[in-house]
Design an enzyme around this catalytic site. Structure first.
Site, PDB file in Angstrom:
ATOM      1  N   SER A  12      42.330  24.207  20.478  1.00  0.00           N
ATOM      2  CA  SER A  12      42.082  24.936  19.224  1.00  0.00           C
ATOM      3  C   SER A  12      42.983  24.442  18.095  1.00  0.00           C
ATOM      4  CB  SER A  12      42.327  26.429  19.434  1.00  0.00           C
ATOM      5  OG  SER A  12      41.548  26.906  20.508  1.00  0.00           O
ATOM      6  N   GLU A  32      42.834  13.512  23.816  1.00  0.00           N
ATOM      7  CA  GLU A  32      42.630  14.634  24.744  1.00  0.00           C
ATOM      8  C   GLU A  32      42.295  14.031  26.105  1.00  0.00           C
ATOM      9  OE1 GLU A  32      42.796  18.088  24.946  1.00  0.00           O
ATOM     10  OE2 GLU A  32      42.159  17.650  26.994  1.00  0.00           O
ATOM     11  N   THR A  39      41.848  25.058  26.373  1.00  0.00           N
ATOM     12  CA  THR A  39      41.748  26.227  27.248  1.00  0.00           C
ATOM     13  C   THR A  39      40.675  27.186  26.764  1.00  0.00           C
ATOM     14  OG1 THR A  39      44.079  26.064  27.831  1.00  0.00           O
ATOM     15  CG2 THR A  39      43.029  28.201  28.167  1.00  0.00           C
ATOM     16  N   CYS A  40      40.706  27.513  25.480  1.00  0.00           N
ATOM     17  CA  CYS A  40      39.834  28.565  24.960  1.00  0.00           C
ATOM     18  C   CYS A  40      38.362  28.289  25.265  1.00  0.00           C
ATOM     19  CB  CYS A  40      40.048  28.712  23.456  1.00  0.00           C
ATOM     20  SG  CYS A  40      38.924  29.898  22.710  1.00  0.00           S
ATOM     21  N   CYS A  45      39.014  31.959  26.578  1.00  0.00           N
ATOM     22  CA  CYS A  45      38.293  32.964  25.783  1.00  0.00           C
ATOM     23  C   CYS A  45      36.769  32.919  25.902  1.00  0.00           C
ATOM     24  CB  CYS A  45      38.605  32.811  24.293  1.00  0.00           C
ATOM     25  SG  CYS A  45      40.160  32.045  23.897  1.00  0.00           S
ATOM     26  N   LYS A  48      35.307  33.343  29.543  1.00  0.00           N
ATOM     27  CA  LYS A  48      35.726  34.706  29.925  1.00  0.00           C
ATOM     28  C   LYS A  48      34.819  35.749  29.292  1.00  0.00           C
ATOM     29  CE  LYS A  48      37.954  36.889  27.284  1.00  0.00           C
ATOM     30  NZ  LYS A  48      39.376  36.818  27.002  1.00  0.00           N
ATOM     31  N   TYR A 174      46.882  40.212  29.994  1.00  0.00           N
ATOM     32  CA  TYR A 174      45.511  40.002  29.522  1.00  0.00           C
ATOM     33  C   TYR A 174      44.591  39.476  30.638  1.00  0.00           C
ATOM     34  CZ  TYR A 174      46.836  39.845  24.492  1.00  0.00           C
ATOM     35  OH  TYR A 174      47.259  40.116  23.224  1.00  0.00           O
ATOM     36  N   ILE A 175      45.017  38.365  31.251  1.00  0.00           N
ATOM     37  CA  ILE A 175      44.112  37.678  32.184  1.00  0.00           C
ATOM     38  C   ILE A 175      43.836  38.562  33.394  1.00  0.00           C
ATOM     39  CG2 ILE A 175      43.878  35.653  33.694  1.00  0.00           C
ATOM     40  CD1 ILE A 175      45.396  34.026  31.615  1.00  0.00           C
ATOM     41  N   GLU A 178      41.496  41.566  32.436  1.00  0.00           N
ATOM     42  CA  GLU A 178      40.150  41.101  32.070  1.00  0.00           C
ATOM     43  C   GLU A 178      39.376  40.655  33.307  1.00  0.00           C
ATOM     44  OE1 GLU A 178      40.781  39.700  27.417  1.00  0.00           O
ATOM     45  OE2 GLU A 178      40.778  38.160  28.959  1.00  0.00           O
ATOM     46  N   ARG A 195      53.980  44.830  38.723  1.00  0.00           N
ATOM     47  CA  ARG A 195      55.327  45.347  38.953  1.00  0.00           C
ATOM     48  C   ARG A 195      55.734  46.453  37.998  1.00  0.00           C
ATOM     49  NH1 ARG A 195      58.781  39.948  37.144  1.00  0.00           N
ATOM     50  NH2 ARG A 195      57.967  39.810  35.035  1.00  0.00           N
ATOM     51  N   HIS A 431      28.601  56.994   9.543  1.00  0.00           N
ATOM     52  CA  HIS A 431      28.273  58.033  10.516  1.00  0.00           C
ATOM     53  C   HIS A 431      26.900  57.782  11.131  1.00  0.00           C
ATOM     54  CE1 HIS A 431      28.713  61.950  12.323  1.00  0.00           C
ATOM     55  NE2 HIS A 431      27.468  62.241  11.973  1.00  0.00           N
ATOM     56  N   GLU A 436      34.446  55.572  12.476  1.00  0.00           N
ATOM     57  CA  GLU A 436      34.744  56.520  11.392  1.00  0.00           C
ATOM     58  C   GLU A 436      35.947  57.402  11.725  1.00  0.00           C
ATOM     59  OE1 GLU A 436      31.819  59.641  10.606  1.00  0.00           O
ATOM     60  OE2 GLU A 436      30.993  59.356  12.614  1.00  0.00           O
TER      61      GLU A 436
HETATM   62  P1  NDP Z   1      50.852  37.616  30.460  1.00  0.00           P
HETATM   63  O1  NDP Z   1      52.145  37.053  30.097  1.00  0.00           O
HETATM   64  O2  NDP Z   1      50.083  38.410  29.483  1.00  0.00           O
HETATM   65  O3  NDP Z   1      50.976  38.485  31.790  1.00  0.00           O
HETATM   66  C1  NDP Z   1      51.648  37.996  32.918  1.00  0.00           C
HETATM   67  C2  NDP Z   1      51.644  39.056  33.989  1.00  0.00           C
HETATM   68  O4  NDP Z   1      52.276  38.540  35.155  1.00  0.00           O
HETATM   69  C3  NDP Z   1      52.420  40.309  33.583  1.00  0.00           C
HETATM   70  O5  NDP Z   1      51.776  41.423  34.114  1.00  0.00           O
HETATM   71  C4  NDP Z   1      53.772  40.064  34.244  1.00  0.00           C
HETATM   72  O6  NDP Z   1      54.446  41.238  34.536  1.00  0.00           O
HETATM   73  C5  NDP Z   1      53.352  39.401  35.524  1.00  0.00           C
HETATM   74  N1  NDP Z   1      54.432  38.622  36.114  1.00  0.00           N
HETATM   75  C6  NDP Z   1      55.081  37.581  35.563  1.00  0.00           C
HETATM   76  N2  NDP Z   1      56.046  37.127  36.394  1.00  0.00           N
HETATM   77  C7  NDP Z   1      56.007  37.913  37.495  1.00  0.00           C
HETATM   78  C8  NDP Z   1      56.773  37.966  38.688  1.00  0.00           C
HETATM   79  N3  NDP Z   1      57.759  37.111  38.922  1.00  0.00           N
HETATM   80  N4  NDP Z   1      56.470  38.917  39.598  1.00  0.00           N
HETATM   81  C9  NDP Z   1      55.473  39.799  39.352  1.00  0.00           C
HETATM   82  N5  NDP Z   1      54.714  39.793  38.236  1.00  0.00           N
HETATM   83  C10 NDP Z   1      54.978  38.865  37.312  1.00  0.00           C
HETATM   84  O7  NDP Z   1      50.045  36.351  30.974  1.00  0.00           O
HETATM   85  P2  NDP Z   1      48.526  36.071  31.226  1.00  0.00           P
HETATM   86  O8  NDP Z   1      48.565  35.033  32.284  1.00  0.00           O
HETATM   87  O9  NDP Z   1      47.727  37.298  31.466  1.00  0.00           O
HETATM   88  O10 NDP Z   1      48.034  35.473  29.854  1.00  0.00           O
HETATM   89  C11 NDP Z   1      48.783  34.469  29.164  1.00  0.00           C
HETATM   90  C12 NDP Z   1      48.625  34.611  27.689  1.00  0.00           C
HETATM   91  O11 NDP Z   1      47.343  34.139  27.301  1.00  0.00           O
HETATM   92  C13 NDP Z   1      48.674  36.049  27.168  1.00  0.00           C
HETATM   93  O12 NDP Z   1      49.956  36.518  26.964  1.00  0.00           O
HETATM   94  C14 NDP Z   1      47.912  35.926  25.883  1.00  0.00           C
HETATM   95  O13 NDP Z   1      48.785  35.487  24.890  1.00  0.00           O
HETATM   96  C15 NDP Z   1      46.881  34.860  26.193  1.00  0.00           C
HETATM   97  N6  NDP Z   1      45.572  35.477  26.510  1.00  0.00           N
HETATM   98  C16 NDP Z   1      44.919  36.160  25.533  1.00  0.00           C
HETATM   99  C17 NDP Z   1      43.693  36.743  25.789  1.00  0.00           C
HETATM  100  C18 NDP Z   1      43.004  37.499  24.717  1.00  0.00           C
HETATM  101  O14 NDP Z   1      43.351  37.352  23.553  1.00  0.00           O
HETATM  102  N7  NDP Z   1      42.035  38.355  25.053  1.00  0.00           N
HETATM  103  C19 NDP Z   1      43.052  36.639  27.098  1.00  0.00           C
HETATM  104  C20 NDP Z   1      43.847  35.915  28.054  1.00  0.00           C
HETATM  105  C21 NDP Z   1      45.046  35.353  27.754  1.00  0.00           C
HETATM  106  P3  NDP Z   1      55.446  41.921  33.456  1.00  0.00           P
HETATM  107  O15 NDP Z   1      54.568  42.580  32.430  1.00  0.00           O
HETATM  108  O16 NDP Z   1      56.236  42.868  34.256  1.00  0.00           O
HETATM  109  O17 NDP Z   1      56.266  40.812  32.872  1.00  0.00           O
END
Ligand code: NDP
Length: 455
Positions: A12, A32, A39-40, A45, A48, A174-175, A178, A195, A431, A436
């Site tokens: 992107s 590339e 990725t997107c 995105c 997904k 997020y991932i 979703e 956790r 409405h 609203e």
């Molecule tokens: P995130 O950083 O959002 O979430 C990672 C998850 O893994 C959290 O729940 C985190 O827990 C957990 N985790 C990390 N390390 C450990 C560990 N050692 N033990 C246990 N749990 C752990 O990453 P994602 O992979 O979901 O997504 C990456 C990024 O991609 C997002 O932050 C976002 O910016 C982007 N994204 C955006 C989307 C959208 O706009 N709709 C969709 C998908 C991705 P904890 O919270 O406790 O740290």
């Protein structure tokens, strides 16, 4: 120099930057090594959202009964869905290449690695450039636990040969949430292992609570406050052991535990570009790395890993360097959505963030949307405004409920413009809609922040 600008990475950020720079008349090349659109478009995105939409149709078929329809749902055809998804991605890959070609950028389907601060090895060819952009994105990571190789990552989830019946998803970002929704809506039993006490750390607490209710209402089993310990092969399946001594049997264990910047073996040392401990390229507010003629943007900088941020950065840098229009992208008030069912969308500060800065008025509405009073589905919508008490500026808007993402984009404009609660109040609603509610929240739910302590 061979080029005015060389962009490493066709995602992107990179594609937008290369395309706009070339449009401004710069001599631009872009490399590339994997897939155009990054990725997107390929493993994020876009596919997904198609999978989320596939799941929604199943829910619509169920909900239609309340409206008088008799719809008999047949089995879902996963292979057909993936083929449709792949066709759409191939179409988008082509569009990305065409946009670059039409703008006059030179395209390399190769890996580019730094030889020195102005020289790259591009598939064996030495190429020099006045300025270089690093836009290589990031990759999903697995946790370092025994048996981690038995688990999959999001890249794999888009290419599963068959739809799994039992999926254990690790994480609650997020991932994780979703895909929990996607697999459940297409018929799998899903365990979500995380956790924290609630999913989606960093989101507004009210949203997290309703999100947990919504995930459970879909049939997803939430395992909070635990961490995964190991994965063991169990015939064709896997057994996932958790820190509380329990275990989950699943066809697939899915690591949705974060992503890491793609900076390995890029030759950054040779170029004098520095990274943090996680491997993210360090940049200043003008996207400059430690080498002022080398820039980095998008997920490789690991600041706000969202496609629209990456494209905005790419566009702004190209305008700044070659379009005589210097500007920077603000990372404040960036709206974002989580495509669960129902979706979550948010812009600005959470109640917790805002309250840490000063007193805020909080408005919350939680209700059953009109559609579900008739469909009978137990699904709530929650909408929330966080308002600075002194200035009455709306600092944050949050929603979980149908169409949240579509609604939040417009609200984001108002909040970026600095709208006050009075501006929201004088806006006439449409409405009957859920949207609203955002302009009819008359009664303050509570006060939070410093003033509350003083009261
Ligand atoms: P995130 O950083 O959002 O979430 C990672 C998850 O893994 C959290 O729940 C985190 O827990 C957990 N985790 C990390 N390390 C450990 C560990 N050692 N033990 C246990 N749990 C752990 O990453 P994602 O992979 O979901 O997504 C990456 C990024 O991609 C997002 O932050 C976002 O910016 C982007 N994204 C955006 C989307 C959208 O706009 N709709 C969709 C998908 C991705 P904890 O919270 O406790 O740290």
């Amino acid at each position: 120099m061979d080029y005015d600008l060389f962009v490493i990475g066709g995602g992107s950020a990179g594609v937008r930057c290369a395309r706009i720079a070339a449009g401004h008349g710069a001599r631009v090349a872009i490399a590339e090594e994997r897939f155009w659109g990054g990725t997107c478009v390929n493993v994020g995105c876009v596919p997904k959202k198609l999978l989320v939409q596939a799941g929604e149709y199943g829910g619509f078929a169920d909900d239609a009964a309340g409206f008088g329809w008799t719809i008999k749902k047949g089995p879902h055809d996963w292979a057909k869905l993936l083929a449709a998804k792949d066709r759409e991605i191939t179409r988008l890959n082509g569009i990305y290449r065409r946009l670059l070609n039409n703008a006059g950028a030179t395209i390399f389907d190769e890996r580019a690695v730094f030889i020195d601060a102005h020289t790259l090895d591009v598939g064996g060819q030495r190429i020099t450039a006045e300025r270089i952009v690093i836009a290589t994105g990031g990759n999903p990571t697995r946790l370092d636990i025994p048996g981690a190789d038995l688990g999959i990552i999001s890249d794999n989830a888009f290419y599963l040969p068959t739809m799994p019946k039992r999926v254990a998803i690790l994480g609650s970002g997020y991932i994780a949430v979703e895909f929990a929704g996607i697999f459940t809506s297409l018929g799998a039993n899903v365990d979500l292992v995380f956790r924290q006490p609630l999913p989606l750390r960093g989101f507004d607490m009210d949203i997290r609570e309703v999100s947990a209710e919504a995930l459970r209402a879909q049939g997803i089993v939430l395992h909070s406050d635990v961490t995964p310990v190991r994965i063991v092969q169990n015939g064709d399946a896997r057994t996932l052991a958790l820190s509380d001594g329990s275990a989950i049997d699943a066809d697939i264990v899915f690591f949705a535990t974060g992503r890491s910047p793609a900076t390995a073996n890029l030759g950054l040392d040779q170029a004098g570009v520095t990274t943090n401990r996680a491997g993210a390229v360090l940049v200043d507010d003008q996207l400059r790395t430690a080498q002022p003629h080398i820039y980095a943007m998008g997920d490789v900088t690991d600041r706000m890993n969202l496609t629209p941020v990456a494209t905005a950065e790419g566009h702004a840098l190209a305008d700044t360097l070659f379009g005589n229009r210097p500007r920077r992208i603000s990372l404040e008030n960036v709206p974002t959505a989580v495509f669960t069912t129902p979706p979550i969308a948010t812009v600005g500060l959470t109640e917790e963030q805002a309250a840490a800065r000063g007193p805020v008025d909080v408005y919350v509405e939680k209700f059953t949307p009109m559609r579900h009073t008739v469909s009978g589905r137990a699904r709530k919508t929650l909408m929330k405004l966080v308002v600075d008490q002194a200035s009455q500026k709306v600092l944050g808007a949050h929603m979980i409920g149908e169409d949240a993402a579509e609604i939040m984009q417009g609200l984001a404009i108002a909040i970026v413009c600095g709208a006050t609660k009075a501006d929201f109040d004088r806006t006439i609603g449409i409405h009957p809609t859920a949207a609203e509610e955002f302009v009819t929240m008359r009664t303050r739910t509570r006060v939070a922040g410093v003033a509350q302590a003083a009261e």
